[in-house]
Design a protein around this motif. Structure first.
Motif: not given
Ligand code: ISJ
Length: 363
Positions: A29, A36, A40, A49-51, A54-55, A83, A86-87
């Motif tokens: 993941r 991703v 971007k 990056f932070y969305r 989506r989160e 998440m 990951c971010l």
């Molecule tokens: C992976 C992304 O970027 C970031 C990480 C996400 C995740 O780990 O699921 C979701 C949104 C963003 O904050 C995305 O935009 O999909």
């Protein structure tokens, strides 16, 4: 001792195998999230990056899919941290919050962004706004209303002078404890420190248990916790984070008068947030000073069946008797029915400022 029906070694072997699988999947993941990020930045080197939308969708989906035995909030909290980690691989989110360290606002910031976010304490609400505005941090977190004590006027006023957008909300259950240090004489407590809001939220409990103790208001609960370290006759009212930060003991837990005591915080930033599917919008509206103004303002909400969740009045500061309204409602400005309603409100009012459309708090 009787032989256990399940073999412990076997179960532990199974857990080890499952953990290896979880480890592999989390790493997979994380690599996906890294890709991703590359996509971007290929489009825009300055990309954030932070969305938030989506989160919110990821967490809501997990909660909907979950069938137990862990409850959905617990499961979402675990995914929140995955998440966040990951971010942070790409770029840790930098968040300014109303400090000092150990306040409920810091707890709210970490609840929303996860423990991998870099959180920076600010001395005042307008400093949080300034820090975000200057680009020193990506986001800011400020309290906006408490279920017992009502609205945080300072936050509403800051929005009037600022171009910052609301990108999210987070609701935190607030539990207050009576804290002492290891040197406190518990039978001799004559002074209690806390933030005025916390005193108000624990008023009945204090009247019943410590009617004689002097109540000393300070700038934050964390400051209260810090102060009692050196006073053997003093206690503090504060939350878990402050207790942990200053190594204090809880002599009475959850002393808030209302068990549902919670505070709502707003996340402020630079960007407009796209629809997440379950959103809220916040507005400031200045009305012309004329009879029926409030009715005129509310009527389009009613006709378009838009669910208003909050209405606050504040003096506008431009004239002695002019008021502005802070309105929250369910929906996103990109929804046609919301756009139509807003158009009507614009015509009827002196000024409308959309503070932001953002995902409804998930956790
Ligand atoms: C992976 C992304 O970027 C970031 C990480 C996400 C995740 O780990 O699921 C979701 C949104 C963003 O904050 C995305 O935009 O999909």
């Amino acid at each position: 001792m009787s032989e256990s029906p399940v073999n412990l070694d076997e179960l532990r072997n199974r857990i080890d195998a499952i953990d290896s699988e979880i480890l592999r999947l989390i790493s997979e993941r994380a690599m996906c999230a890294q890709t991703v990020a590359q996509v971007k930045t290929a489009d825009d080197p300055q990309a954030v990056f932070y969305r938030p939308e989506r989160e919110a969708q990821v967490l809501r989906r997990i909660m909907a899919l979950n069938t137990g035995p862990l409850d959905s909030e617990e499961m979402a909290r675990l995914f929140r941290e995955i998440m966040s980690a990951c971010l942070a691989l790409e770029q840790p989110v930098k968040v300014a919050y109303l400090g000092p360290e150990g306040t409920f606002t810091q707890q709210a910031a970490l609840k929303h962004f996860g423990e991998s976010a870099k959180s920076l304490p600010m001395a005042a609400i307008d400093e949080v706004f300034r820090e975000v505005e200057a680009g020193a941090v990506n986001y800011g977190v400020v309290p906006v209303e408490n279920s017992t004590e009502g609205v945080v006027n300072h936050t509403l006023d800051s929005f009037m002078d600022s171009s910052m957008k609301i990108c999210g909300e987070v609701v935190l259950r607030i539990h207050h404890h009576l804290l002492v240090s290891s040197t406190t004489r518990q039978d001799k407590i004559s002074r209690i420190y806390s933030h005025p809001q916390s005193f108000a939220q624990c008023r009945k409990w204090l009247d019943a248990h410590y009617p004689q103790a002097e109540r000393v208001p300070v700038s934050s609960n964390a400051e209260a916790a810090r102060l009692i370290k050196t006073e053997w006759h003093s206690a503090a009212i504060a939350g878990d984070m402050a207790a942990k930060l200053y190594g204090l003991d809880r002599i009475a837990e959850k002393i808030e008068d209302r068990p549902d005591n919670s505070t709502r915080f707003l996340i402020i930033g630079h960007e407009d947030v796209p629809m997440s599917g379950d959103d809220k919008t916040s507005l400031v509206v200045a009305m012309r000073n004329q009879p029926g103004a409030l009715h005129d303002l509310l009527e389009p909400f009613h006709r378009h069946q838009i669910d208003m969740t909050r209405l606050e009045t504040r003096p506008s500061r431009t004239g002695a008797w002019n008021y502005v309204f802070f309105i929250d409602f369910k929906g996103h400005v990109d929804q046609p029915e919301v756009a139509a309603m807003l158009e009507e409100v614009r015509v009827r009012s002196a000024e409308v400022k959309v503070l932001g459309s953002y995902p409804q708090g998930v956790l």
